[in-house]
Every structure is written in C-alpha cells, then in structure tokens.
Design a protein around this motif. Structure first.
Motif, PDB file in Angstrom:
ATOM      1  N   TYR A   1       0.781  -1.191   0.056  1.00  0.00           N
ATOM      2  CA  TYR A   1      -0.178   0.014  -0.045  1.00  0.00           C
ATOM      3  C   TYR A   1       1.074   1.228  -0.067  1.00  0.00           C
ATOM      4  O   TYR A   1       1.958   1.360   0.632  1.00  0.00           O
ATOM      5  CB  TYR A   1      -1.052  -0.167   1.122  1.00  0.00           C
ATOM      6  N   VAL A   2       0.202   2.296  -0.522  1.00  0.00           N
ATOM      7  CA  VAL A   2       1.116   3.640  -0.561  1.00  0.00           C
ATOM      8  C   VAL A   2       0.509   4.155   0.636  1.00  0.00           C
ATOM      9  O   VAL A   2      -0.878   4.481   0.815  1.00  0.00           O
ATOM     10  CB  VAL A   2       0.726   4.325  -1.828  1.00  0.00           C
ATOM     11  N   ASN A   3       1.417   4.760   1.421  1.00  0.00           N
ATOM     12  CA  ASN A   3       1.131   5.586   2.727  1.00  0.00           C
ATOM     13  C   ASN A   3       1.020   7.235   2.324  1.00  0.00           C
ATOM     14  O   ASN A   3       2.083   7.673   1.596  1.00  0.00           O
ATOM     15  CB  ASN A   3       2.123   5.323   3.635  1.00  0.00           C
ATOM     16  N   VAL A   4       0.031   8.052   2.882  1.00  0.00           N
ATOM     17  CA  VAL A   4       0.023   9.143   2.852  1.00  0.00           C
ATOM     18  C   VAL A   4       0.034   9.944   4.249  1.00  0.00           C
ATOM     19  O   VAL A   4      -0.586   9.288   4.960  1.00  0.00           O
ATOM     20  CB  VAL A   4      -0.984   9.792   1.890  1.00  0.00           C
ATOM     21  N   ASP A   5       0.409  11.030   4.270  1.00  0.00           N
ATOM     22  CA  ASP A   5       0.603  11.715   5.586  1.00  0.00           C
ATOM     23  C   ASP A   5       0.245  13.112   5.348  1.00  0.00           C
ATOM     24  O   ASP A   5       0.094  13.384   4.380  1.00  0.00           O
ATOM     25  CB  ASP A   5       1.773  11.621   6.374  1.00  0.00           C
ATOM     26  N   GLY A   6       0.096  13.937   6.624  1.00  0.00           N
ATOM     27  CA  GLY A   6      -0.033  15.156   6.525  1.00  0.00           C
ATOM     28  C   GLY A   6      -1.290  15.647   5.777  1.00  0.00           C
ATOM     29  O   GLY A   6      -2.438  15.103   5.934  1.00  0.00           O
ATOM     30  N   LEU A   7      -1.119  16.826   4.855  1.00  0.00           N
ATOM     31  CA  LEU A   7      -2.230  17.480   4.341  1.00  0.00           C
ATOM     32  C   LEU A   7      -2.940  16.270   3.110  1.00  0.00           C
ATOM     33  O   LEU A   7      -4.087  16.280   3.049  1.00  0.00           O
ATOM     34  CB  LEU A   7      -1.963  18.627   3.674  1.00  0.00           C
ATOM     35  N   GLU A   8      -1.992  15.769   2.552  1.00  0.00           N
ATOM     36  CA  GLU A   8      -2.710  14.766   1.619  1.00  0.00           C
ATOM     37  C   GLU A   8      -3.467  13.598   2.418  1.00  0.00           C
ATOM     38  O   GLU A   8      -4.454  13.159   1.867  1.00  0.00           O
ATOM     39  CB  GLU A   8      -1.371  13.963   0.954  1.00  0.00           C
ATOM     40  N   SER A   9      -3.097  13.101   3.672  1.00  0.00           N
ATOM     41  CA  SER A   9      -3.821  12.383   4.301  1.00  0.00           C
ATOM     42  C   SER A   9      -5.118  12.947   4.609  1.00  0.00           C
ATOM     43  O   SER A   9      -6.297  12.276   4.655  1.00  0.00           O
ATOM     44  CB  SER A   9      -3.142  11.983   5.580  1.00  0.00           C
ATOM     45  N   LEU A  10      -5.412  14.340   4.983  1.00  0.00           N
ATOM     46  CA  LEU A  10      -6.536  14.814   5.231  1.00  0.00           C
ATOM     47  C   LEU A  10      -7.261  14.739   4.087  1.00  0.00           C
ATOM     48  O   LEU A  10      -8.603  14.581   4.123  1.00  0.00           O
ATOM     49  CB  LEU A  10      -6.298  16.204   5.698  1.00  0.00           C
ATOM     50  N   ARG A  11      -6.910  15.207   2.950  1.00  0.00           N
ATOM     51  CA  ARG A  11      -7.638  15.128   1.545  1.00  0.00           C
ATOM     52  C   ARG A  11      -8.307  13.919   1.487  1.00  0.00           C
ATOM     53  O   ARG A  11      -9.491  13.467   1.206  1.00  0.00           O
ATOM     54  CB  ARG A  11      -6.793  15.662   0.478  1.00  0.00           C
ATOM     55  N   ASN A  12      -7.357  12.804   1.718  1.00  0.00           N
ATOM     56  CA  ASN A  12      -7.779  11.340   1.333  1.00  0.00           C
ATOM     57  C   ASN A  12      -8.772  11.026   2.262  1.00  0.00           C
ATOM     58  O   ASN A  12      -9.815  10.223   2.102  1.00  0.00           O
ATOM     59  CB  ASN A  12      -6.286  10.525   1.664  1.00  0.00           C
ATOM     60  N   ALA A  13      -8.551  11.202   3.534  1.00  0.00           N
ATOM     61  CA  ALA A  13      -9.750  10.850   4.520  1.00  0.00           C
ATOM     62  C   ALA A  13     -11.158  11.516   4.106  1.00  0.00           C
ATOM     63  O   ALA A  13     -12.278  10.947   4.446  1.00  0.00           O
ATOM     64  CB  ALA A  13      -9.355  11.397   6.078  1.00  0.00           C
ATOM     65  N   ILE A  14     -10.769  12.862   3.636  1.00  0.00           N
ATOM     66  CA  ILE A  14     -12.187  13.576   3.546  1.00  0.00           C
ATOM     67  C   ILE A  14     -12.919  12.803   2.230  1.00  0.00           C
ATOM     68  O   ILE A  14     -14.146  12.467   2.321  1.00  0.00           O
ATOM     69  CB  ILE A  14     -12.123  14.988   3.019  1.00  0.00           C
ATOM     70  N   CYS A  15     -12.313  12.488   1.245  1.00  0.00           N
ATOM     71  CA  CYS A  15     -12.934  11.596   0.249  1.00  0.00           C
ATOM     72  C   CYS A  15     -13.344  10.150   0.562  1.00  0.00           C
ATOM     73  O   CYS A  15     -14.587   9.770   0.153  1.00  0.00           O
ATOM     74  CB  CYS A  15     -11.607  11.325  -0.969  1.00  0.00           C
ATOM     75  N   ILE A  16     -12.687   9.675   1.622  1.00  0.00           N
ATOM     76  CA  ILE A  16     -13.006   8.307   2.112  1.00  0.00           C
ATOM     77  C   ILE A  16     -14.396   8.436   2.884  1.00  0.00           C
ATOM     78  O   ILE A  16     -15.236   7.921   2.531  1.00  0.00           O
ATOM     79  CB  ILE A  16     -12.117   7.796   2.976  1.00  0.00           C
ATOM     80  N   ALA A  17     -14.483   9.471   3.627  1.00  0.00           N
ATOM     81  CA  ALA A  17     -15.873   9.803   4.417  1.00  0.00           C
ATOM     82  C   ALA A  17     -16.765  10.112   3.604  1.00  0.00           C
ATOM     83  O   ALA A  17     -18.130   9.762   3.668  1.00  0.00           O
ATOM     84  CB  ALA A  17     -15.494  11.062   5.465  1.00  0.00           C
ATOM     85  N   ILE A  18     -16.563  10.868   2.544  1.00  0.00           N
ATOM     86  CA  ILE A  18     -17.628  11.037   1.678  1.00  0.00           C
ATOM     87  C   ILE A  18     -18.234  10.036   0.808  1.00  0.00           C
ATOM     88  O   ILE A  18     -19.453   9.682   0.543  1.00  0.00           O
ATOM     89  CB  ILE A  18     -17.427  12.321   0.588  1.00  0.00           C
ATOM     90  N   MET A  19     -17.278   9.157   0.378  1.00  0.00           N
ATOM     91  CA  MET A  19     -17.772   7.996  -0.360  1.00  0.00           C
ATOM     92  C   MET A  19     -18.140   6.741   0.348  1.00  0.00           C
ATOM     93  O   MET A  19     -18.404   5.749  -0.058  1.00  0.00           O
ATOM     94  CB  MET A  19     -16.367   7.640  -1.094  1.00  0.00           C
ATOM     95  N   THR A  20     -17.954   7.009   1.733  1.00  0.00           N
ATOM     96  CA  THR A  20     -18.719   5.841   2.604  1.00  0.00           C
ATOM     97  C   THR A  20     -20.152   6.109   2.943  1.00  0.00           C
ATOM     98  O   THR A  20     -20.212   7.195   3.364  1.00  0.00           O
ATOM     99  CB  THR A  20     -17.943   5.352   3.837  1.00  0.00           C
ATOM    100  N   ARG A  21     -21.028   5.151   2.818  1.00  0.00           N
ATOM    101  CA  ARG A  21     -22.525   5.294   3.084  1.00  0.00           C
ATOM    102  C   ARG A  21     -22.383   5.490   4.539  1.00  0.00           C
ATOM    103  O   ARG A  21     -21.829   4.905   5.305  1.00  0.00           O
ATOM    104  CB  ARG A  21     -23.171   4.091   2.674  1.00  0.00           C
ATOM    105  N   PHE A  22     -23.344   6.416   4.981  1.00  0.00           N
ATOM    106  CA  PHE A  22     -23.572   6.575   6.516  1.00  0.00           C
ATOM    107  C   PHE A  22     -23.955   5.519   7.314  1.00  0.00           C
ATOM    108  O   PHE A  22     -24.843   4.464   6.556  1.00  0.00           O
ATOM    109  CB  PHE A  22     -24.753   7.770   6.767  1.00  0.00           C
ATOM    110  N   ASN A  23     -23.023   5.043   8.255  1.00  0.00           N
ATOM    111  CA  ASN A  23     -23.411   4.020   9.203  1.00  0.00           C
ATOM    112  C   ASN A  23     -22.948   2.629   8.490  1.00  0.00           C
ATOM    113  O   ASN A  23     -23.176   1.386   8.966  1.00  0.00           O
ATOM    114  CB  ASN A  23     -24.762   3.879   9.839  1.00  0.00           C
TER     115      ASN A  23
END
Length: 146
Positions: free
Chosen positions: A43-65
C-alpha cells in the motif's frame, strides 16, 4: 502489517496531528471509481495534508453507518448516497451540500469548513469541491464527483 513511513517528509514531521492513511485515487482523471494505490506490492501511505484530503474523500464515499457493524465507526459516512436515484434538481444539489458539510464538520482533523460547492458535472453526476482549514491551520482543497 505496518505501512512504510517516510519519516523525513514534511507531512510526517510537521503535521502528525493529521494522521496517516492508505492512499486512494480515482482510477482515471474522469473516473468516478476510486481505488487503493499500490506500489511494489504494498500500500502507498500518505501523511499530513494529503492524508486529510484522502480521509475527506473516504468519508464522503462511505455510506452513512456502513461501518457501524464493527462498533467503532458509529455515525461515520455520508448520507449523500440516499440521493443516488433522485432526479437532478436544485434541492438535490442543496442536500448534497448539506450532507457533505455535515461530514466535514464532524471530522476531528478539520477546524473550519471554508467552502463546499456543488455543480453539475455531466448529465448524471455532480462535482463537489471543498475547501477546509485543518487543525494545524493549513488549508486543504479537493473535489469528488458524485
């Protein structure tokens, strides 16, 4: 398994509060499909601001609950998926903006949601652009096609 970490990167050294994550990216520049990035069989690891951008995309693309069965992620995800079969309208655009704003405001790594803009991408899609200020006072921008 531990992801490889670049301890010399600015993201790791100066933005540890933004955590680390497995990198996801769209399959192609125009694709709505995202995938985990692999390099040399790992796996490719990201940190810092790229990690935040990545986490936002994951949260938006994951169905609620969707991840609630694990007991760790109660209330995680985005309700935007409730709108998948809805006809395009100004009300749907408004609901998308509200649902994504709610997700961003609930993320611990985000201090302020500066802007969420929803526009029509094509006949079947919306383009969501976001701009947030992280808890480390850095600004992150990104976009997701829904």
């Amino acid at each position: 398994m531990v992801l490889p970490i670049n301890a010399e990167s600015d993201g790791y050294r100066f933005y540890k509060t933004l955590n680390e994550d497995v990198q996801i990216k769209p399959v192609s520049p125009t694709s709505k499909h995202w995938d985990i990035q692999m390099e040399n069989g790992d796996y490719v690891n990201v940190d810092g601001l790229e990690s935040l951008r990545n986490a936002i995309c994951i949260a938006i693309m994951t169905r609620f609950n969707e991840l609630d069965f694990m007991g760790l992620y109660d209330g995680f995800g985005c309700r935007v998926h409730e709108l998948v079969k809805k006809n395009k309208s100004e009300m749907v655009k408004y609901k998308i903006e509200l649902f994504i704003n709610e997700v961003l405001e609930n993320m611990r790594r985000i201090s302020i949601v500066n802007d969420v803009t929803v526009s029509e991408s094509d006949i079947h899609s919306y383009l969501v652009e976001f701009n947030v200020t992280s808890i480390s006072d850095e600004t992150v921008t990104g976009s997701v096609t829904i």
